[in-house]
Design an enzyme around this catalytic site. Structure first.
Site, PDB file in Angstrom:
ATOM      1  N   LYS A 142       0.831  -1.198   0.000  1.00 13.05           N
ATOM      2  CA  LYS A 142       0.000   0.000   0.000  1.00 13.05           C
ATOM      3  C   LYS A 142       0.870   1.254   0.000  1.00 13.05           C
ATOM      4  CE  LYS A 142      -4.071  -2.075   0.688  1.00 13.05           C
ATOM      5  NZ  LYS A 142      -5.287  -1.900  -0.112  1.00 13.05           N
ATOM      6  N   ASP A 171      -0.612  -0.228  -4.377  1.00 18.67           N
ATOM      7  CA  ASP A 171      -2.027   0.143  -4.283  1.00 18.67           C
ATOM      8  C   ASP A 171      -2.181   1.418  -3.460  1.00 18.67           C
ATOM      9  OD1 ASP A 171      -4.760   0.312  -4.182  1.00 18.67           O
ATOM     10  OD2 ASP A 171      -5.090  -1.625  -3.214  1.00 18.67           O
ATOM     11  N   GLU A 198      -2.145   0.718  -8.561  1.00 27.19           N
ATOM     12  CA  GLU A 198      -3.600   0.561  -8.449  1.00 27.19           C
ATOM     13  C   GLU A 198      -4.240   1.812  -7.863  1.00 27.19           C
ATOM     14  OE1 GLU A 198      -4.490  -3.319  -6.903  1.00 27.19           O
ATOM     15  OE2 GLU A 198      -6.278  -2.599  -5.872  1.00 27.19           O
ATOM     16  N   ASP A 223      -9.534   0.127  -9.221  1.00 22.11           N
ATOM     17  CA  ASP A 223     -10.200  -0.761  -8.265  1.00 22.11           C
ATOM     18  C   ASP A 223     -11.477  -0.082  -7.762  1.00 22.11           C
ATOM     19  OD1 ASP A 223     -10.957  -2.544  -6.338  1.00 22.11           O
ATOM     20  OD2 ASP A 223      -9.190  -2.329  -5.078  1.00 22.11           O
ATOM     21  N   LYS A 247     -13.956  -7.593  -8.034  1.00 22.22           N
ATOM     22  CA  LYS A 247     -14.325  -8.447  -6.907  1.00 22.22           C
ATOM     23  C   LYS A 247     -15.562  -9.222  -7.324  1.00 22.22           C
ATOM     24  CE  LYS A 247     -12.520  -5.223  -3.463  1.00 22.22           C
ATOM     25  NZ  LYS A 247     -11.462  -4.837  -4.407  1.00 22.22           N
TER      26      LYS A 247
END
Ligand code: MG
Length: 307
Positions: A142, A171, A198, A223, A247
């Site tokens: 992250k 991300d 991301e 995302d 997802k």
């Protein structure tokens, strides 16, 4: 039209370590396991695992939907009619229904590749080699958590412990400014082991993200911007040709998702909604049928959550 006996049970699963998300601390995953049984006595399960802050229904709405089915029976027609505001229900019932017609024994690839989430901050530097020894070769870290200068310094060290043939995903969960995103992309453009960045900017800043993508070689994945099936459709219609983090557990009917990904040849990473094995197996089944070639964000352990 097929008719099934229908039962369901609600579960509450505390995380080993509470998950910190941009929406607060998540302590318990609540979901529903449904079971359909046909008149030959064959049964298949499905899982409803909502994430309301990511655009799905709430667990309460999902429970209401299960409760309103009268007489403990459901037909395939009723399943097809589950409304779009219940995408986790669509996935749960849809994947159980699909299981009656697909040959599950043959199609799950044994070597589906999973990406491992590193702890945030400097702890990642120590953790990465251990995960690498366990066989992981794709990692996620992250960014946008610490001040950028500090984070870049940690990242530079992280790259020295990342194996030459491994890949790292960064991300940002929408947390960078435009200038910070540029800085990261410039750094990553000089590093071939970065698979993608991301969600660098907030979910609604797609035109700026597209501009960044045009100016840099490092691939960009969306995302939060593509959290629901209708968002995937509209972002695709707007011409996004980068990566989509999907997802499946909250992306609605599995057959509809599969058809869309195939039709528009989307570059997709499948990712977990912190489901149990029931939902995970259904997502793996779908990934397997689509022959996705990017590692999936599904951990065997809660720690590897990919939100
Ligand atoms: Mg993400």
């Amino acid at each position: 039209m097929n008719s099934y006996t229908f039962t369901y049970s609600i579960y509450q699963r505390p995380f080993r370590q509470p998950l910190k998300t941009s929406h607060g601390v998540w302590q318990v995953r609540a979901g529903i396991i449904i079971q359909l049984t046909d008149n030959l006595g064959r049964s298949h399960q499905g899982e409803i695992a909502p994430i309301p802050w990511f655009g799905s229904e709430s667990i309460e709405q999902a429970i209401l939907w299960c409760q309103q089915l009268s007489g403990d029976r459901i037909t395939s027609a009723q399943i097809y009619q589950i409304p779009d505001n219940l995408p986790a229900c669509q996935f749960g019932f849809g994947s159980a229904l699909t299981a009656f017609t697909s040959d599950r024994s043959k199609s799950i690839q044994t070597a589906l590749d999973i990406s491992a989430l590193l702890p945030s901050g400097a702890a990642a530097i120590e953790r990465l080699p251990a995960l690498s020894t366990q066989g992981y070769s794709t990692f996620k870290w992250k960014i946008g958590v610490l001040p950028i200068a500090q984070e870049v310094a940690i990242w530079t060290q992280l790259m020295t412990v990342l194996p030459a043939d491994a890949k790292l995903r960064l991300d940002a969960n929408g947390g960078l400014t435009y200038r910070e995103a540029e800085q990261w992309l410039e750094l990553c453009d000089r590093e071939s082991r970065i698979e993608f960045i991301e969600q660098p900017l907030a979910p609604d800043k797609i035109s700026q993200i597209r501009e960044l993508a045009q100016l840099h070689n490092t691939p960009i994945a969306l995302d939060e911007s593509v959290a629901t099936f209708d968002r995937i459709q509209s972002v695709s219609a707007d011409g996004w040709r980068g990566i989509y983090v999907v997802k499946p557990g909250i992306a609605g009917f599995p057959w509809r998702l599969a058809e869309f990904i195939t039709q528009y040849q989307l570059d997709v990473v499948f990712s977990s909604v912190m489901e149990t094995n029931v939902g995970r197996d259904a997502a793996f089944q779908l990934a397997s049928s689509l022959q996705l070639n990017r590692s999936m964000g599904f951990g065997i352990d809660e720690w590897f959550s990919d939100l």
